[in-house]
Write an enzyme that holds these catalytic residues in place. Structure first.
Site, PDB file in Angstrom:
ATOM      1  N   LYS A  14       0.817  -1.217   0.000  1.00  0.00           N
ATOM      2  CA  LYS A  14       0.000   0.000   0.000  1.00  0.00           C
ATOM      3  C   LYS A  14       0.851   1.267   0.000  1.00  0.00           C
ATOM      4  O   LYS A  14       0.577   2.191  -0.754  1.00  0.00           O
ATOM      5  CB  LYS A  14      -0.928   0.041   1.232  1.00  0.00           C
ATOM      6  CG  LYS A  14      -1.975  -1.047   1.272  1.00  0.00           C
ATOM      7  CD  LYS A  14      -2.939  -0.823   2.418  1.00  0.00           C
ATOM      8  CE  LYS A  14      -2.254  -0.792   3.768  1.00  0.00           C
ATOM      9  NZ  LYS A  14      -1.677  -2.066   4.215  1.00  0.00           N
ATOM     10  N   ARG A  89      -9.445   1.410   9.314  1.00  0.00           N
ATOM     11  CA  ARG A  89      -9.007   0.043   9.568  1.00  0.00           C
ATOM     12  C   ARG A  89      -9.961  -0.694  10.478  1.00  0.00           C
ATOM     13  O   ARG A  89      -9.767  -1.892  10.728  1.00  0.00           O
ATOM     14  CB  ARG A  89      -7.657   0.093  10.291  1.00  0.00           C
ATOM     15  CG  ARG A  89      -6.448  -0.113   9.437  1.00  0.00           C
ATOM     16  CD  ARG A  89      -5.243   0.041  10.353  1.00  0.00           C
ATOM     17  NE  ARG A  89      -4.128  -0.706   9.889  1.00  0.00           N
ATOM     18  CZ  ARG A  89      -3.129  -0.194   9.195  1.00  0.00           C
ATOM     19  NH1 ARG A  89      -3.134   1.071   8.848  1.00  0.00           N
ATOM     20  NH2 ARG A  89      -2.124  -0.952   8.838  1.00  0.00           N
ATOM     21  N   ARG A 128      11.693  -6.582   4.447  1.00  0.00           N
ATOM     22  CA  ARG A 128      11.660  -5.174   4.857  1.00  0.00           C
ATOM     23  C   ARG A 128      12.276  -4.999   6.244  1.00  0.00           C
ATOM     24  O   ARG A 128      12.930  -3.993   6.529  1.00  0.00           O
ATOM     25  CB  ARG A 128      10.200  -4.671   4.860  1.00  0.00           C
ATOM     26  CG  ARG A 128      10.094  -3.177   5.135  1.00  0.00           C
ATOM     27  CD  ARG A 128       8.701  -2.647   4.893  1.00  0.00           C
ATOM     28  NE  ARG A 128       7.775  -3.016   5.951  1.00  0.00           N
ATOM     29  CZ  ARG A 128       6.465  -2.768   5.927  1.00  0.00           C
ATOM     30  NH1 ARG A 128       5.930  -2.170   4.887  1.00  0.00           N
ATOM     31  NH2 ARG A 128       5.690  -3.115   6.931  1.00  0.00           N
ATOM     32  N   ARG A 134      12.171  -1.847  10.612  1.00  0.00           N
ATOM     33  CA  ARG A 134      10.945  -1.399  11.284  1.00  0.00           C
ATOM     34  C   ARG A 134      10.661  -2.296  12.477  1.00  0.00           C
ATOM     35  O   ARG A 134      10.682  -3.516  12.362  1.00  0.00           O
ATOM     36  CB  ARG A 134       9.770  -1.451  10.297  1.00  0.00           C
ATOM     37  CG  ARG A 134       9.277  -0.065   9.946  1.00  0.00           C
ATOM     38  CD  ARG A 134       8.209  -0.128   8.908  1.00  0.00           C
ATOM     39  NE  ARG A 134       6.949  -0.648   9.411  1.00  0.00           N
ATOM     40  CZ  ARG A 134       5.801  -0.520   8.763  1.00  0.00           C
ATOM     41  NH1 ARG A 134       5.764   0.125   7.620  1.00  0.00           N
ATOM     42  NH2 ARG A 134       4.692  -1.022   9.265  1.00  0.00           N
ATOM     43  N   ARG A 145      -0.046  -8.907  13.351  1.00  0.00           N
ATOM     44  CA  ARG A 145      -0.658  -7.870  12.503  1.00  0.00           C
ATOM     45  C   ARG A 145      -1.580  -8.483  11.459  1.00  0.00           C
ATOM     46  O   ARG A 145      -2.632  -7.927  11.141  1.00  0.00           O
ATOM     47  CB  ARG A 145       0.443  -7.035  11.824  1.00  0.00           C
ATOM     48  CG  ARG A 145       1.071  -6.039  12.793  1.00  0.00           C
ATOM     49  CD  ARG A 145       2.421  -5.570  12.325  1.00  0.00           C
ATOM     50  NE  ARG A 145       2.368  -4.856  11.076  1.00  0.00           N
ATOM     51  CZ  ARG A 145       3.389  -4.780  10.221  1.00  0.00           C
ATOM     52  NH1 ARG A 145       4.519  -5.380  10.485  1.00  0.00           N
ATOM     53  NH2 ARG A 145       3.263  -4.091   9.119  1.00  0.00           N
TER      54      ARG A 145
HETATM   55  P1  ADP Z   1       1.133  -1.904   7.571  1.00  0.00           P
HETATM   56  O1  ADP Z   1       0.016  -1.705   6.597  1.00  0.00           O
HETATM   57  O2  ADP Z   1       2.317  -2.582   6.959  1.00  0.00           O
HETATM   58  O3  ADP Z   1       0.677  -2.522   8.854  1.00  0.00           O
HETATM   59  P2  ADP Z   1       1.154   0.906   8.296  1.00  0.00           P
HETATM   60  O4  ADP Z   1       2.301   1.822   8.099  1.00  0.00           O
HETATM   61  O5  ADP Z   1      -0.082   1.194   7.526  1.00  0.00           O
HETATM   62  O6  ADP Z   1       1.741  -0.518   7.974  1.00  0.00           O
HETATM   63  O7  ADP Z   1       0.757   0.851   9.843  1.00  0.00           O
HETATM   64  C1  ADP Z   1       1.712   0.579  10.835  1.00  0.00           C
HETATM   65  C2  ADP Z   1       1.057   0.592  12.228  1.00  0.00           C
HETATM   66  O8  ADP Z   1       0.502   1.894  12.506  1.00  0.00           O
HETATM   67  C3  ADP Z   1      -0.145  -0.359  12.405  1.00  0.00           C
HETATM   68  O9  ADP Z   1       0.241  -1.684  12.706  1.00  0.00           O
HETATM   69  C4  ADP Z   1      -0.880   0.334  13.561  1.00  0.00           C
HETATM   70  O10 ADP Z   1      -0.269   0.071  14.802  1.00  0.00           O
HETATM   71  C5  ADP Z   1      -0.702   1.804  13.257  1.00  0.00           C
HETATM   72  N1  ADP Z   1      -1.838   2.328  12.450  1.00  0.00           N
HETATM   73  C6  ADP Z   1      -1.768   2.822  11.190  1.00  0.00           C
HETATM   74  N2  ADP Z   1      -2.991   3.196  10.756  1.00  0.00           N
HETATM   75  C7  ADP Z   1      -3.863   2.925  11.767  1.00  0.00           C
HETATM   76  C8  ADP Z   1      -5.269   3.062  11.931  1.00  0.00           C
HETATM   77  N3  ADP Z   1      -6.051   3.556  10.961  1.00  0.00           N
HETATM   78  N4  ADP Z   1      -5.822   2.673  13.099  1.00  0.00           N
HETATM   79  C9  ADP Z   1      -5.065   2.187  14.081  1.00  0.00           C
HETATM   80  N5  ADP Z   1      -3.740   1.998  13.997  1.00  0.00           N
HETATM   81  C10 ADP Z   1      -3.127   2.367  12.847  1.00  0.00           C
END
Ligand code: ADP
Length: 196
Positions: A14, A89, A128, A134, A145
């Site tokens: 994404k 989400r 990654r 990360r 996750r």
């Molecule tokens: P990925 O899609 O690889 O999990 P992101 O960068 O989108 O990576 O998100 C990383 C982390 O940030 C998530 O695991 C969560 O802890 C937090 N996060 C991001 N967006 C949200 C959201 N909309 N609601 C709650 N937590 C979020």
């Protein structure tokens, strides 16, 4: 004037596609994950709170996330559209986004669902982890996750499908191929794209 969401499991690509699509659609990309990570790096109060959830592979609570998105979506640069990556989400975040958009008099145009199977996802995220370090890319946290995604975020696909908004795109293959697949699907829905 496109208002677009990008949904998919962690590791589907994404973030990479969001940057390219925001250029193609000429709208700002808003990634809640990036916003949280930059807050963590800068040691802000929000970052300190968010880090403990992120490092455990949990979602940051809606009480922190919703306010952040609401204020971002009220900035003037999103008047002409936006691409949201990683939000909503949860079903509660869908309701919040509906409320935010109702307040601005706007509607979503399309939800791009980027799919990839879990073997490929685990492979990509492990790679990654080595490249970017990360803190949420360790094997246990990755698995958690994916579970959280399946439980809390996958149900959103049906909500948006019922509204006729979902375009599903295969996230496997080269980055360019995936971008071309998405822009092709957007074009087919009549969404305006800048010539690349
Ligand atoms: P990925 O899609 O690889 O999990 P992101 O960068 O989108 O990576 O998100 C990383 C982390 O940030 C998530 O695991 C969560 O802890 C937090 N996060 C991001 N967006 C949200 C959201 N909309 N609601 C709650 N937590 C979020």
């Amino acid at each position: 004037m496109t208002r677009l969401l990008l949904i998919g499991p962690p590791g589907a690509g994404k973030g990479t596609q969001a940057v390219r699509l925001s250029q193609a659609c000429n709208v700002p990309a808003i990634s809640t994950g990036d916003i949280f990570r930059s807050n963590v790096q800068n040691g802000t109060e929000l970052g300190l709170k968010a880090a403990e959830f992120m490092n455990a592979g949990k979602y940051v609570p809606d009480s922190l996330t919703n306010d952040l998105v609401r204020s971002r979506l009220n900035e003037p640069d999103v008047d002409n559209g936006f691409l949201l990556d990683g939000y909503p989400r949860t079903a509660a975040q869908v309701a919040e986004l509906d409320d935010i958009l109702a307040g601005t008099g706007h509607e979503l145009d399309v939800v791009v669902l980027l799919v990839a199977d879990s073997d490929e996802i685990v492979k990509r995220l492990s790679k990654r982890a080595l490249e970017q370090g990360r803190s949420d890319d360790t094997e246990d946290v990755i698995r958690h996750r994916l579970d959280v995604y399946a439980e809390q975020t996958a149900p959103l696909i049906e909500i948006y499908s019922d509204r006729g908004l979902v375009v599903e795109v295969d996230g496997l293959g080269s980055v360019d191929d995936v971008t071309a697949r998405i822009t092709g699907a957007l074009d087919a829905r009549g969404i305006a794209l800048l010539a690349s």
